[in-house]
Enzyme design. Sequence first.
Site, PDB file in Angstrom:
ATOM      1  N   ASP A  92    -101.841  48.383  51.875  1.00  0.00           N
ATOM      2  CA  ASP A  92    -101.334  48.403  53.244  1.00  0.00           C
ATOM      3  C   ASP A  92    -102.255  49.284  54.081  1.00  0.00           C
ATOM      4  OD1 ASP A  92     -99.247  47.302  51.715  1.00  0.00           O
ATOM      5  OD2 ASP A  92     -97.707  48.100  53.049  1.00  0.00           O
ATOM      6  N   LYS A  98     -97.987  43.603  59.316  1.00  0.00           N
ATOM      7  CA  LYS A  98     -96.881  44.547  59.126  1.00  0.00           C
ATOM      8  C   LYS A  98     -96.655  45.326  60.416  1.00  0.00           C
ATOM      9  CE  LYS A  98     -95.824  48.623  56.222  1.00  0.00           C
ATOM     10  NZ  LYS A  98     -96.294  49.421  55.067  1.00  0.00           N
ATOM     11  N   LYS A 101     -94.256  41.628  57.466  1.00  0.00           N
ATOM     12  CA  LYS A 101     -93.494  42.729  56.872  1.00  0.00           C
ATOM     13  C   LYS A 101     -93.022  43.689  57.965  1.00  0.00           C
ATOM     14  CE  LYS A 101     -93.887  46.697  53.709  1.00  0.00           C
ATOM     15  NZ  LYS A 101     -94.741  47.400  52.727  1.00  0.00           N
TER      16      LYS A 101
END
Length: 324
Positions: free
Chosen positions: A161, A224, A260
Amino acid sequence: MTATTSPAAAPETPSPLTDVTRDEASLRRFLHGLPGVDQVGVEQRAAGLATRSIKKEAKRWAIDTAVSMVDLTTLEGADTRGKVRGLAAKAMRPDPERQDCPRVAAVCVYPDLVETAVEALAGSGVRVASVATGFPAGRTSREVKLADTRQAVEAGADEVDMVIDRGAFLEGRYLEVFEEIRAVKEACGSAHLKVILETGELATYDNVRRASWLALLAGGDFIKTSTGKVSPAATLPVTHVMLQAVRDWHERTGELRGVKPAGGIRTTKDAIKYLVAVHEVAGEQWLTPELFRFGASSLLNDLLLQRRTQVDGHYSGPDYVTVD
């Protein structure tokens, strides 16, 4: 909403959008040529979908689906190997007294704790995710960001991430952001890349749309919302914009990319609102952990309590689940 199987891998064909990233001017022209986001419209639609209810028989499926989409996360300076091992145990068996409770999707930790997570989760099917690139601010050199990424991958991370350079993005240095994401993607090797936009710092829905497309163009497997360290974090309207982006990307390229939302999603009721949004905005195909995740820890506790209520027919207090 009904369960769905994991999608086939994206076709290995050149993206028809390659030309838009050949230089700064082309990329700027493309990003600023995207349709503007109707703020009132997206907020009204998000609010409307949030009022949808699901039938009682579908609620158990929704809860189990949400559990299977959780990235169980600990990203604190005081994290220890013992805490990570405990989190891994919970990830593999969220409710030890309920053998039919699904596992979560992943455990997310800092790079220096990836090896501990990998050892604890070996053979379980739960993935190991690691934040990288100078998380959460990302205010460091590209060399350090790439070293951060390689450390995580070499330790065994299945997913990375990364955070984008919001300063560069807000100054309109889009090609610089694009190239950095591409470099991190290359450093990931076979690990999947989730690109954190930190939408709470992007100010407008138009910027969220542009940042989403920029990350997709650069090869992000997921987009995300947030690090969870900035407020606001995930919101339904922002997630709607990002779901529209991956839907439109799929229509233009045939490639499936994920979304996400992370930060601030704490209750089963909240999670179900997001699942409804996924179904209605992107489509049923995205109702799988391969394409949608929740970045959360406290959410899992409430999902487990509500799951027990569905199974047992009565409410179980928090003493019946582990509280992080």
